[in-house]
Design a protein around this motif. Structure first.
Motif, PDB file in Angstrom:
ATOM      1  N   VAL A  32      61.067  99.117 -24.824  1.00  0.00           N
ATOM      2  CA  VAL A  32      59.778  98.582 -24.660  1.00  0.00           C
ATOM      3  C   VAL A  32      59.470  98.316 -23.067  1.00  0.00           C
ATOM      4  O   VAL A  32      60.008  97.473 -22.436  1.00  0.00           O
ATOM      5  N   PRO A  33      58.867  99.194 -22.515  1.00  0.00           N
ATOM      6  CA  PRO A  33      58.389  98.913 -21.033  1.00  0.00           C
ATOM      7  C   PRO A  33      57.665  97.877 -20.872  1.00  0.00           C
ATOM      8  O   PRO A  33      57.173  97.362 -21.924  1.00  0.00           O
ATOM      9  N   ALA A  34      57.915  97.275 -19.806  1.00  0.00           N
ATOM     10  CA  ALA A  34      57.324  95.829 -19.565  1.00  0.00           C
ATOM     11  C   ALA A  34      55.651  96.002 -19.611  1.00  0.00           C
ATOM     12  O   ALA A  34      55.053  96.994 -19.289  1.00  0.00           O
ATOM     13  N   GLY A  35      55.008  94.946 -20.230  1.00  0.00           N
ATOM     14  CA  GLY A  35      53.862  95.140 -20.450  1.00  0.00           C
ATOM     15  C   GLY A  35      53.242  95.449 -21.932  1.00  0.00           C
ATOM     16  O   GLY A  35      52.103  95.626 -22.148  1.00  0.00           O
ATOM     17  N   LYS A  36      54.166  96.224 -22.330  1.00  0.00           N
ATOM     18  CA  LYS A  36      53.787  96.988 -23.733  1.00  0.00           C
ATOM     19  C   LYS A  36      54.221  96.167 -24.855  1.00  0.00           C
ATOM     20  O   LYS A  36      53.910  96.656 -26.012  1.00  0.00           O
ATOM     21  N   GLU A  37      54.523  94.894 -24.875  1.00  0.00           N
ATOM     22  CA  GLU A  37      54.897  94.128 -26.059  1.00  0.00           C
ATOM     23  C   GLU A  37      53.779  93.918 -27.066  1.00  0.00           C
ATOM     24  O   GLU A  37      54.190  94.234 -28.265  1.00  0.00           O
ATOM     25  N   LYS A  38      52.410  93.799 -26.833  1.00  0.00           N
ATOM     26  CA  LYS A  38      51.362  93.928 -27.885  1.00  0.00           C
ATOM     27  C   LYS A  38      50.986  95.034 -28.628  1.00  0.00           C
ATOM     28  O   LYS A  38      50.979  95.144 -29.609  1.00  0.00           O
ATOM     29  N   GLU A  39      51.411  96.086 -27.687  1.00  0.00           N
ATOM     30  CA  GLU A  39      51.328  97.595 -28.380  1.00  0.00           C
ATOM     31  C   GLU A  39      52.291  97.904 -29.109  1.00  0.00           C
ATOM     32  O   GLU A  39      52.145  98.459 -30.285  1.00  0.00           O
TER      33      GLU A  39
END
Length: 294
Positions: A32-39
């Motif tokens: 999971v790339p940084a900042g993609k947690e909600k996606e």
């Protein structure tokens, strides 16, 4: 969809291309790339909803039955990382459907394109209530496709950088996200009117066919003039699919003859346009980042 929006639902032909500016990649939840947690969370929710939906469909309805055991086991294993805007006519639901088909329908790669399209239409109907499967198949195939009125599908070679007349296609961001389902239902409702249906079948479908043949080199015609005729038809008969704030731009192009706009997909989102290359610089200056050349 380059040519054939709504017409393909009415039994007409269509021409689709992958738009390489936008991409999608299947990742594991450990990637999971940084900042993609909600996606990731949204993607997992979509996957669970699709699983619940697909398992309600009899396996015999598919040419390639799903492996529901494998699907269930991996509901929290994979997510789809993509930059395709939702509700913009670029096949975001098609990408999700194609990814699920790739992962959980094990013998799908042995089928014909037509059979794959029928399976993908069943999957994508979760999003729209009814789907042609065209967008999802284009995502799955990763190549330009021609959809014939007979129902057959073929991969094609299409060079849009060398259009007759030195024209160029583009996408224009309307800034308005739409829900495909209600627009499709509106069109199907309109098709119950004999006069409307006759106009679609006798005017719209033949125009789509002529443009497809022209783009593939099977007919000598001016592609921009055919797009203009389609633009005129859509303004009259598909008015509900065009955002209100785009109408002036739509008409302006028809009057100035600098460009012509038509729908891309169900409506809203991105408008498909064509212009002569000599107008390219001025359109770039005018629309800036809203303009995407194809």
């Amino acid at each position: 969809m380059l040519v054939g929006e709504y017409g393909v639902i009415a039994g007409g032909s269509a021409l689709t291309i992958p738009f390489r500016k936008f991409t999608a990649k299947i990742r594991t939840v450990n990637d999971v790339p940084a900042g993609k947690e909600k996606e990731v969370q949204r993607s997992l929710e979509y996957l669970k909803c699709l699983y619940d939906y697909i398992r309600t469909i009899p396996a015999t309805s598919f040419h390639a039955p799903p492996d529901l055991g494998h699907f269930s086991t991996n509901l929290h294993t994979y997510w789809l990382d993509h930059n395709i805007p939702i509700g913009y006519g670029l096949g975001s639901s098609g990408v999700v459907s194609a990814a699920v088909y790739d992962m959980f329908f094990p013998v799908s790669d042995t089928l014909t394109l037509q059979q794959q399209k029928e399976d993908l239409a069943l999957i994508e109907s979760y999003f729209h209530g009814r789907s042609s499967g065209v967008d999802a198949l284009t995502c799955h195939a990763g190549s330009a496709l021609r959809f014939h009125t007979s129902g057959s599908v073929e991969r094609i070679s299409l060079n849009l950088k060398a259009l007759p007349g030195d024209y160029q296609f583009f996408l224009l961001n309307s800034g308005k996200r739409v829900d495909t389902g209600p627009l499709v239902e509106h069109f199907l409702g309109q098709m119950k009117d004999p006069g409307y249906m006759r106009s679609v079948e006798e005017e719209y479908l033949p125009l789509n066919q002529k443009l497809i043949e022209t783009l593939l080199g099977d007919r000598e015609a001016d592609p921009a003039m055919l797009v203009k005729l389609l633009s005129d038809f859509q303004l009259q008969f598909f008015r509900n699919m065009i955002p209100d704030h785009v109408i002036d731009l739509w008409i302006e192009g028809q009057v100035s003859n600098e460009y012509y706009l038509k729908l891309s997909g169900s409506g809203g989102g991105l408008m498909l346009g064509i212009t002569h290359r000599s107008f390219g610089e001025s359109l770039d200056e005018r629309w800036g980042s809203k303009l995407h050349w194809i």
